[in-house]
Design an enzyme around this catalytic site. Structure first.
Site, PDB file in Angstrom:
ATOM      1  CB  SER A 580      -0.950  -0.028   1.202  1.00  0.00           C
ATOM      2  OG  SER A 580      -1.974   0.919   1.065  1.00  0.00           O
ATOM      3  CG  ASP A 668      -6.706  -3.449  -3.049  1.00  0.00           C
ATOM      4  OD1 ASP A 668      -7.453  -2.691  -2.417  1.00  0.00           O
ATOM      5  OD2 ASP A 668      -5.469  -3.386  -2.999  1.00  0.00           O
ATOM      6  CG  HIS A 700      -5.482  -2.778   0.537  1.00  0.00           C
ATOM      7  ND1 HIS A 700      -4.780  -2.344  -0.563  1.00  0.00           N
ATOM      8  CD2 HIS A 700      -4.971  -2.086   1.595  1.00  0.00           C
ATOM      9  CE1 HIS A 700      -3.895  -1.428  -0.206  1.00  0.00           C
ATOM     10  NE2 HIS A 700      -3.980  -1.264   1.101  1.00  0.00           N
TER      11      HIS A 700
END
Length: 742
Positions: A580, A668, A700
């Site tokens: 991320s 995601d 995610h």
């Protein structure tokens, strides 16, 4: 270094079996004939089952013998037992009953949800919520979900998805009645009036990890007559959750989140506009308690039912931040602030409150003190807040254990989970001393857990060089957590560097599977809490706004170079991992410092901010972190898009030479997999070694058991590939540099 795949898998298999506590509750006190007292502590644990490729839940009970204020002895009662199908469970206030929300698959392979009432020896009631068809699925998540007994123990409160109208094709024929189906099924078909042509209407959800949550409703089950009431009177612009009973069961207190003009992702986003509300049980009256200006969460009623505490955010728009502790006096209808938002650590070292949620039971018996676990720099400590004096006292500062999590408080008997990077979680209990003497608390373990041999850890503090200081927020420090494998001092291990995601999250000194596993493989691991991380004061968080792609990247590189100067890791074997926003930082690092990192593994990385903007569930995050205001009814201007691109790692990709492993979750909604695909194509076009893993059933976090195991194995193999490749290049260079013998 370990290269054998079977040995690598064996290490992961061993460590992945270690369980993590989910919750604990103290059962009512029992007094024996000879006046000895004891409590049962019920604990639920979560564990990976690699063979079944799923998370399993188990429960364990412990006995705590004590006198009035000190613990005599403790111990487990029996062995762990797996829980099957339980979504939620809660003991009644008296402890004589237990409510359970359970999911069961029937003979037709249909999932059905039941609400069960258990007594000490048997199941008293089993109510098929699916068959009653008053609402959709019950919410079991931490964001909205709850399961609360009324004080009279006659009703159960929970949150569920609002019942949706049935829909069908405009060309659907009338249902045929079958002699093989029972009478109830036929009656149901006759009574249905589906909306034609509406079966594909889009229902907006609450984003990443909450994709099946759209329109929550508060539901009250009357245990006696089995009647379910869906509470009316709640404003249409809010979604209710985190509900509790008001004093004397007169109504419900809950958090309401604004969902206009549209829903923004809630997972890991504690900044969403919200307020506290009270609705009476008839639904005729709904009152707003808090201002609605800032975000709120975790309302908790004091034992004497005169005070309500809750967490309240400030006026910055980052997704996580420092929070104040607010107090609402139910008698005087007055709100006050008990703990203010802390901009910079106080003289005694307190950095503020950063909890994503308060423990369900966090009040002391005197209704004057509240217990909270919160990040304090790179640790998680347990603090006590006195609502009268507003004094904050740490119960765990300076302890050998890395981090502490509050699980339950019952008549001042506290249950906590504590762990360290080299020690799996274990439960401890202690009695809260009188006000002013809290630091004298004595902890006793419920079960013995030994630290892992051969792993050491420490917290490193970094002071940015003068030229890298933020001119608006000077004198900010940041930290890193370093894990070091036990091995021959003459051998310098490779270093794995990991910046966290968020960016406003934090690594704490707790048990973490992947860093520990890599340390067992022979790597040193550096977890970097760059400026902008939670736990260091609000100024640190604000300092990163507008400076992503620069300040955070320089902090990580500076931390790495400081560690390399100590010369106990191999400076030629520095590896990188991040997901991320950690992937965002990692992609910047391999582009801005070409060749420095010998391999990079990234999970769902942020690559291109302008292209992310229109496909993420949190577009506000992208705009705010880049230093701009977010307006849901306005498109970003060309100048804003240009600025977003200038902060994106994709602009440095032409300089990258580091081999990259990319791991993407198809579902995601936070960072769309198209971001990782863009990176894959850019590297491939330039001849940089790159490999892409695609997980079709994950999102995610890539947290499914089989995904997580596959990620670890592939990252370990990727690092081995890079280090072996480096060794081969060094051998070739050595041969070419050697004089030719005739």
């Amino acid at each position: 270094m370990i290269n054998d795949l079977e040995e690598i898998a064996g290490i992961y298999r061993e460590l992945s079996k270690l369980p993590t506590p989910l919750k604990a509750c103290v059962r009512p006190q029992v007094t024996l004939n000879h006046k000895e007292k004891y409590n049962i502590v019920y604990a639920e644990w979560s564990q990976r089952d690699l063979e079944r490729a799923e998370w399993v839940k188990a429960f364990q009970e412990y006995i705590v013998f004590h006198d009035e204020s000190s613990i005599v002895c403790t111990g487990p009662s029996g062995n762990c037992t797996e829980l099957q199908g339980e979504l939620l469970s809660r003991d009644s206030p008296s402890g004589t009953l237990k409510a359970v929300i359970r999911e069961h698959t029937n003979r037709k392979q249909e999932k059905q949800q039941y609400l069960e009432i258990w007594n000490k020896t048997s199941k008293e009631k089993s109510i098929n919520l699916t068959a009653l068809d008053k609402h959709g699925k019950v919410y079991e998540d931490d964001q909205f979900g709850c399961l609360e007994w009324s004080y009279s123990e006659t009703c159960i409160l929970y949150v569920a998805e609002k019942k949706r109208p049935k829909a069908e094709s405009s060309f659907q024929s009338k249902p045929e009645l079958s002699v093989n189906e029972d009478i109830d099924d036929n009656r149901a078909k006759i009574g249905q009036k589906p909306e034609k042509g509406c079966q594909f209407v889009y229902w907006e959800d609450w984003g990443e990890a909450l994709t099946n949550k759209s329109t929550p409703v508060l539901c009250v089950l009357n245990i006696g007559n089995r009647n379910i009431s869906v509470l009316e009177g709640i404003p249409e612009h809010i979604s209710p959750g985190q509900a509790i009973w008001a004093p004397e069961d007169t109504g419900i207190i809950f958090v309401g989140w604004w969902h206009v003009p549209w829903r923004l992702g809630l997972k890991y986003c504690t900044n969403r506009k919200s307020a506290l509300y009270y609705v009476d049980v008839t639904g005729n009256e709904c009152l707003q308690i808090s201002s609605g200006i800032n975000s709120v969460r975790s309302p908790r009623l004091s034992p004497d039912q005169h005070h309500l505490i809750y967490l309240e955010g400030g006026n910055i728009k980052t997704h996580h931040q420092c929070y104040g502790l607010s107090l609402y006096n139910l008698d005087k209808k007055v709100t006050s602030t008990v703990v203010k938002i802390v901009d910079y650590p106080t003289i005694d070292g307190f950095t503020g409150i950063y909890s994503s949620a308060l423990a369900r039971k966090c009040w002391a018996t005197d209704s004057q003190r509240v217990l909270i676990d919160t990040a304090q720099r790179s640790r998680k400590d347990l603090i006590v807040v006195n609502i009268a004096t507003k004094i904050v006292t740490s119960l765990t500062a300076g302890s050998e254990m890395g981090s502490w999590t509050l699980l339950d408080v019952h008549q001042d008997l506290i249950v906590v989970s504590c762990s360290s990077p080299n020690c799996p979680p274990n439960l401890k209990v202690g009695f809260l001393p009188a006000a002013g003497k809290e630091q004298e608390i004595i902890w006793m373990a419920l079960d013995k857990v030994e630290p892992l041999q051969g792993i050491e850890w420490k917290i490193l503090t970094f002071t940015p060089p003068f030229e890298q200081e933020n001119p608006k927020f000077r004198s900010l420090l940041f930290e890193g957590i370093l894990l070091v494998p036990g091995q021959e001092k003459s051998t310098k291990p490779p270093l794995v560097v990991s910046p966290h995601g968020g960016p406003n999250s934090v690594f704490i000194t707790c048990w973490m599977l992947l860093p520990t596993a890599f340390c067992r493989l022979g790597y040193s691991v550096l977890l970097v809490n760059y400026r902008g991380s939670c736990g260091f004061g609000q100024d640190s968080i604000c300092s990163l706004i507008g400076n992503i792609g620069s300040q955070d990247v320089k902090d990580v590189q500076f931390a790495v170079e400081c560690v390399l100067k100590e010369e106990f890791v191999d400076s030629e074997k520095v590896l990188l991992i991040g997901g991320s926003h950690g992937g965002f930082i990692g992609c910047h690092l391999i582009g801005q410092y070409p060749g420095f990192y010998k391999a990079f593994a990234t999970r769902n990385p942020v690559i291109n901010l302008p292209s992310k903007l229109g496909i993420t569930d949190i577009p506000d995050h992208t705009v705010v972190q880049a230093g701009f205001d977010f307006a849901p009814d306005q498109l970003p201007s060309p100048s804003v898009l240009t600025a977003l691109l200038s902060k994106s790692p994709i602009i440095y990709v032409s300089q990258a030479t580091t081999p990259v492993l990319i791991m993407l979750g198809e579902k995601d909604k936070r960072v769309h997999p198209s971001q990782g695909l863009e990176l894959h194509r850019a590297l491939k076009a330039r001849g940089v070694p790159v490999r892409l893993l695609w997980y079709p059933d994950d999102n995610h976090a890539l947290s499914k058991v089989d995904t997580e195991a596959d990620v670890f194995m592939n990252v370990a193999m990727w690092f081995n590939f890079a280090l072996n490749r480096l060794q081969q290049l060094e051998t070739i260079e050595h041969i070419e540099a050697s004089p030719t013998k005739v």
